[in-house]
Design an enzyme around this catalytic site. Structure first.
Site, PDB file in Angstrom:
ATOM      1  N   ASP A 114      -9.353-115.959-111.958  1.00 41.68           N
ATOM      2  CA  ASP A 114      -8.869-114.993-112.939  1.00 41.68           C
ATOM      3  C   ASP A 114      -8.063-113.919-112.220  1.00 41.68           C
ATOM      4  O   ASP A 114      -8.498-113.377-111.202  1.00 41.68           O
ATOM      5  CB  ASP A 114     -10.050-114.355-113.681  1.00 41.68           C
ATOM      6  N   HIS A 121      -2.747-102.814-118.249  1.00 40.45           N
ATOM      7  CA  HIS A 121      -4.201-102.924-118.168  1.00 40.45           C
ATOM      8  C   HIS A 121      -4.720-102.307-116.869  1.00 40.45           C
ATOM      9  O   HIS A 121      -5.665-101.497-116.879  1.00 40.45           O
ATOM     10  CB  HIS A 121      -4.618-104.390-118.255  1.00 40.45           C
ATOM     11  N   GLU A 187     -11.950-109.854-122.733  1.00 40.67           N
ATOM     12  CA  GLU A 187     -10.637-109.728-122.118  1.00 40.67           C
ATOM     13  C   GLU A 187      -9.754-110.805-122.724  1.00 40.67           C
ATOM     14  O   GLU A 187     -10.025-112.006-122.567  1.00 40.67           O
ATOM     15  CB  GLU A 187     -10.716-109.861-120.596  1.00 40.67           C
ATOM     16  N   GLU A 189      -6.770-113.069-122.784  1.00 41.16           N
ATOM     17  CA  GLU A 189      -5.963-113.607-121.693  1.00 41.16           C
ATOM     18  C   GLU A 189      -5.301-114.928-122.101  1.00 41.16           C
ATOM     19  O   GLU A 189      -5.646-115.533-123.112  1.00 41.16           O
ATOM     20  CB  GLU A 189      -6.831-113.838-120.453  1.00 41.16           C
ATOM     21  N   ARG A 225     -19.495-104.844-118.575  1.00 36.87           N
ATOM     22  CA  ARG A 225     -18.887-103.760-117.801  1.00 36.87           C
ATOM     23  C   ARG A 225     -19.903-102.959-116.990  1.00 36.87           C
ATOM     24  O   ARG A 225     -19.583-102.485-115.892  1.00 36.87           O
ATOM     25  CB  ARG A 225     -18.126-102.823-118.742  1.00 36.87           C
ATOM     26  N   GLN A 228     -20.857-105.143-114.053  1.00 31.60           N
ATOM     27  CA  GLN A 228     -19.685-105.213-113.180  1.00 31.60           C
ATOM     28  C   GLN A 228     -19.508-103.927-112.366  1.00 31.60           C
ATOM     29  O   GLN A 228     -19.222-103.963-111.163  1.00 31.60           O
ATOM     30  CB  GLN A 228     -18.435-105.477-114.025  1.00 31.60           C
ATOM     31  N   LYS A 241     -19.154-111.202-114.793  1.00 32.61           N
ATOM     32  CA  LYS A 241     -18.119-112.081-115.344  1.00 32.61           C
ATOM     33  C   LYS A 241     -18.557-113.533-115.498  1.00 32.61           C
ATOM     34  O   LYS A 241     -18.004-114.264-116.312  1.00 32.61           O
ATOM     35  CB  LYS A 241     -16.899-112.055-114.409  1.00 32.61           C
ATOM     36  N   THR A 245     -16.942-117.789-120.038  1.00 29.08           N
ATOM     37  CA  THR A 245     -15.505-117.649-120.241  1.00 29.08           C
ATOM     38  C   THR A 245     -15.116-118.668-121.303  1.00 29.08           C
ATOM     39  O   THR A 245     -15.326-119.873-121.113  1.00 29.08           O
ATOM     40  CB  THR A 245     -14.716-117.915-118.945  1.00 29.08           C
ATOM     41  N   GLU A 346     -10.575-100.552-122.736  1.00 30.33           N
ATOM     42  CA  GLU A 346      -9.368 -99.753-122.936  1.00 30.33           C
ATOM     43  C   GLU A 346      -9.283 -99.205-124.353  1.00 30.33           C
ATOM     44  O   GLU A 346      -8.908 -98.045-124.559  1.00 30.33           O
ATOM     45  CB  GLU A 346      -8.132-100.600-122.664  1.00 30.33           C
TER      46      GLU A 346
END
Length: 403
Positions: A114, A121, A187, A189, A225, A228, A241, A245, A346
């Protein structure tokens, strides 16, 4: 304009200019490769295409390993079958309504990497965590930053995502605690799927991107988060993480995205020679993030600073080789506007500005039962829109136990 004899709704993600590949099954039958067209899945192993044995496999890996010449041969044959009325009687019996099938993970994931390729970002994250300091780290504009993820927890869209447990430590707490993540995030992506492997010790140049990469998928890189933040120094993301996914079930071929190519932001400074592109692989994709049925963000992929070709070149420049089924993701897609941010970190500015929803509720991070859906579209041939389908996931409660 190329048209199919298969009825395709005007707002469909899957016109004949797209023809993405997936793996499907019907009750009591083995999974096999299908191609989406309108509201249907075409059972491509049964319509006389080249490489029929590959297309009857349980994953796309055998066909992806064939290479670009084979990919184009099959794509051209599919377009003929689906546009020439002369083939209709032979092909139509093998069209299956999509709502009848079960979709599977479309390829066996070899490795998962990743990246962190959106300047917006990365700058937002820097401002949230390092206020008053330079938001980008010194290396950010010199190389595509990434981390090596966990291939075994890549799951297909629709798979429930169990809230992860782990260590977390509040800034003012004397010691860490163990428990369910309280800052579960997404996230949004775009991922790229490798078909053709490379030789160990031999870097893949940016110019060979399309010789190795089969197509693109949507990715939700779920992120805890709080886990992390406590673990990532000094080696980067790990348990925050690696729990899940999600990827979309349809792989959009690179050839379907040719009309979506666009110039990425001008690099400043110029990267080292191995990262310079004569014909850049920026892509004009528009993403959409939906929480519980409400759109909360529309991130623009065309503003990504590092392209997928540059990421591939950087990933192999040290001699690391590619394998069929390698998946690498772009990193969170975010734009310059508040409504273009691709994560709740964000969107809520680290939890300080909760997102207000239409029903009066708010979210800083995800709650149990929340469903997140990510979609994307791109310009295609003949002025049509190419869609990616969706990648969806619902948060299930943590399965707590003794650590």
């Amino acid at each position: 304009m190329t048209r199919s004899w298969v009825p395709v709704p005007a707002d469909s993600d899957f016109p004949v200019q797209n023809l993405p590949y997936g793996v499907f099954s019907l009750p009591g039958q083995e999974p096999r490769v299908g191609v989406a067209i309108g509201d249907f899945v075409l059972d491509v192993s049964r319509v006389g295409l080249p490489y029929a044995s590959d297309l009857a496999a349980r994953t796309l890996n055998p066909f992806m390993a064939r290479g670009r010449t084979a990919w184009r041969e099959v794509r051209e044959a599919l377009v003929r079958l689906l546009t020439d009325e002369a083939h209709r009687s032979a092909v139509e019996p093998h069209l299956i309504l999509r709502d009848r099938v079960r979709m599977h993970l479309p390829f066996e994931v070899a490795d998962y990497v990743d990246f962190y390729a959106s300047e917006h970002h990365a700058s937002n994250v820097g401002r949230i965590f390092r206020p008053g300091q330079e938001p980008l780290t010194p290396n950010w504009k010199h190389l595509p930053i990434g981390y090596h993820g966990r291939a075994g927890t890549v799951v297909v869209s629709g798979t429930p995502v169990v809230r992860p447990c782990g260590q977390r430590k509040a800034p003012d707490a004397p010691a860490p605690v163990f428990g369910p993540s309280a800052r579960l995030d997404i996230e949004a992506e775009v991922g790229f799927v490798v078909g053709v492997p490379s030789e160990p010790g031999t870097p893949v140049p940016v110019s060979d991107f399309a010789e190795h990469v089969f197509g693109a998928v949507l990715v939700n890189d779920w992120s805890a988060r709080d886990v992390q933040a406590w673990e990532y120094v000094p080696l980067g993301p790990f348990l925050g993480k690696s729990f899940a996914t999600s990827v979309s079930p349809w792989v959009v071929p690179l050839d379907a995205l040719e009309h979506a190519r666009t110039a990425p932001p001008a690099p400043d400074p110029q990267p080292l020679p191995y990262l310079r592109e004569d014909e850049p692989w920026g892509l004009d994709l528009q993403l959409e993030v939906e929480l519980n049925g409400e759109v909360v963000s529309r991130p623009p992929f065309g503003q990504m600073y590092w392209t997928a070709a540059q990421q591939l070149a950087h990933m192999t420049v040290n001699g690391a080789h590619l394998r069929t089924g390698d998946l690498y993701a772009s990193g969170t897609v975010s734009g310059p506007e508040p409504g273009q941010r691709g994560s709740f970190l964000e969107l809520s500015w680290g939890g300080k500005e909760p997102v207000k929803l239409a029903d009066g509720s708010t979210r800083s991070f995800l709650e149990d039962g929340d469903t997140v859906v990510i979609r994307a579209g791109a310009p295609g041939a003949d002025g049509v829109r190419i869609g990616f389908g969706e990648v969806a996931g619902t948060v299930a409660p943590a399965r707590t136990g003794q650590a």
